[in-house]
Scaffold this active site. Structure first.
Site, short mmCIF file in Angstrom:
data_model
loop_
_atom_site.label_atom_id
_atom_site.label_comp_id
_atom_site.label_asym_id
_atom_site.label_seq_id
_atom_site.Cartn_x
_atom_site.Cartn_y
_atom_site.Cartn_z
N LEU A 125 -3.38 -12.25 -14.50
CA LEU A 125 -2.40 -11.73 -13.73
C LEU A 125 -3.06 -11.23 -12.33
O LEU A 125 -3.33 -10.37 -12.92
CB LEU A 125 -0.71 -10.95 -14.48
N HIS A 229 -8.29 0.70 -14.98
CA HIS A 229 -8.65 0.26 -13.26
C HIS A 229 -7.47 0.87 -12.30
O HIS A 229 -6.06 1.02 -12.86
CB HIS A 229 -9.02 -1.51 -12.79
#
Length: 374
Positions: A125, A229
């Site tokens: 993605l 992240h």
């Protein structure tokens, strides 16, 4: 915006995305031959007649139909961990206790394993930064679940997602830096590239076989275990809203969490609606009909195809629940390859200003996805 299966003509754009996504995005690497093989595998997977999940990979692209630009990509692996192990660290706690000394200590450890065998994985993605716009990230994420709901025989009962772990401003992983110092002297870029192209034999050869006591790690490495992240946080928020949960398995390279859910329990699967199609003219109803009919709500809509799969997001369709019928304007029906008496699936993403206000999507989850899961 239209989502469709990837085609070989998308190869240059995929290579650009592989560069833009940077280290850690292991499902796309900057290798033209590898990407060409990935695209070909996806084309064959969409075309295949499938009764049970196998070695299929479904890669979608988000296209701007006006310019032809590829805005982003998203994908599904039908069955992972069979042809080659999918390695993880399992986080657990051990207890050391001496009755004689009356000393007890609980310690966190990481065990190397390949727990996920035969599960389906959502992956790849990435929404390109220059194409950030309303609903693009949500459509990229949720279209996979709509496709899975339309074709459940192609996928496993359990679905997982490997979330991108923490990296510094230079794209380096504090978790891997510690492992590199003590066990595998390869830089993070090299490791992620090897894993991305299927070369993961070094894990069994060089990675530690015994449990890793996390208190022996430096503080930077220990702090990122199970963390994502910062650009991946919106994607994780959306998956958690879908019902995905972290059960203690993390990536062996950046320490990012793997989340899982049962396919039937995923919100966009159980909450989507399969329906018939009626192609109509663009006739705007009066305000009462607008609210009662559902027009004005922002819907993600897909056809029921595989090789000719199409999906988009629109506020122009209207659902008639008493007839289980979705009314779609002719121009939109053409873009989605829908026809009268055809079948489709839809779910509500949000509401426009003409409809009621959104009540289910927290504000923090409405930021668009840039980097998401591998």
């Amino acid at each position: 915006m239209i989502i469709r299966p990837v085609a070989m003509t998308d190869l240059p754009a995929l290579q650009e995305i592989a560069v833009e996504s940077g280290p850690g995005f292991t499902s796309l690497v900057d290798d033209r031959d590898f990407l060409a093989q990935k695209v070909q595998r996806s084309v064959e997977s969409f075309a295949r007649s499938v009764k049970t999940p196998g070695d299929e990979n479904y890669l979608f692209v988000l296209e701007d139909p006006e310019t032809g630009a590829i805005m982003g990509t998203t994908g599904i692996e039908a069955s992972v961990g069979i042809q080659r192990p999918l390695y993880h660290y399992r986080c657990r706690q051990v207890v050391h206790y001496s009755p004689e000394l009356k000393l007890l200590r609980r310690l966190d450890v990481l065990d190397m394993c390949h727990h996920y065998v035969g599960c389906s994985e959502i992956c790849t993605l990435f929404l390109r930064p220059q194409f950030r716009r309303a609903h693009a990230g949500k459509l990229l994420s949720r279209v996979r679940f709509l496709f899975m709901a339309q074709h459940p025989q192609r996928f496993a009962e359990t679905v997982i997602a490997e979330m991108r772990g923490v990296a510094d401003a230079n794209g380096q992983s504090p978790f891997w830096n510690w492992l590199r110092e003590h066990f595998v002297d390869l830089d993070f870029d090299t490791v992620t590239r090897m894993v991305g192209t299927g070369d993961n034999g070094f894990i069994a050869d060089l990675m530690p076989r015994h449990p890793l006591y996390t208190h022996l790690m430096n503080e930077n490495a220990r702090a990122v275990i199970g963390q994502v992240h910062h650009n991946t946080r919106p994607a994780l928020n959306m998956l958690e809203a879908e019902g995905f949960r972290h059960t203690g398995y993390v990536d062996p390279f950046d320490g990012g969490p793997t989340v899982e859910a049962k396919l039937a329990d995923i919100r966009s699967v159980s909450g989507s609606t399969a329906c018939g199609i009626q192609v109509v003219e663009n006739v705007e109803p009066d305000l009462d009909q607008w609210h009662a009919g559902g027009q004005g709500r922002i819907l993600a809509i897909t056809n029921n195809g595989a090789a000719d799969f199409r999906a988009t997001v629109t506020g122009s369709a209207r659902y008639l629940p008493s007839r289980n019928l979705l009314q779609v304007p002719a121009t939109l029906a053409k873009a989605l390859k829908l026809s009268n008496d055809g079948r489709a699936r839809f779910m509500e993403l949000a509401t426009s200003s003409a409809g009621r206000q959104p009540t289910t999507i927290p504000l923090r989850q409405q930021r668009e996805v840039l980097h998401a899961h591998r």
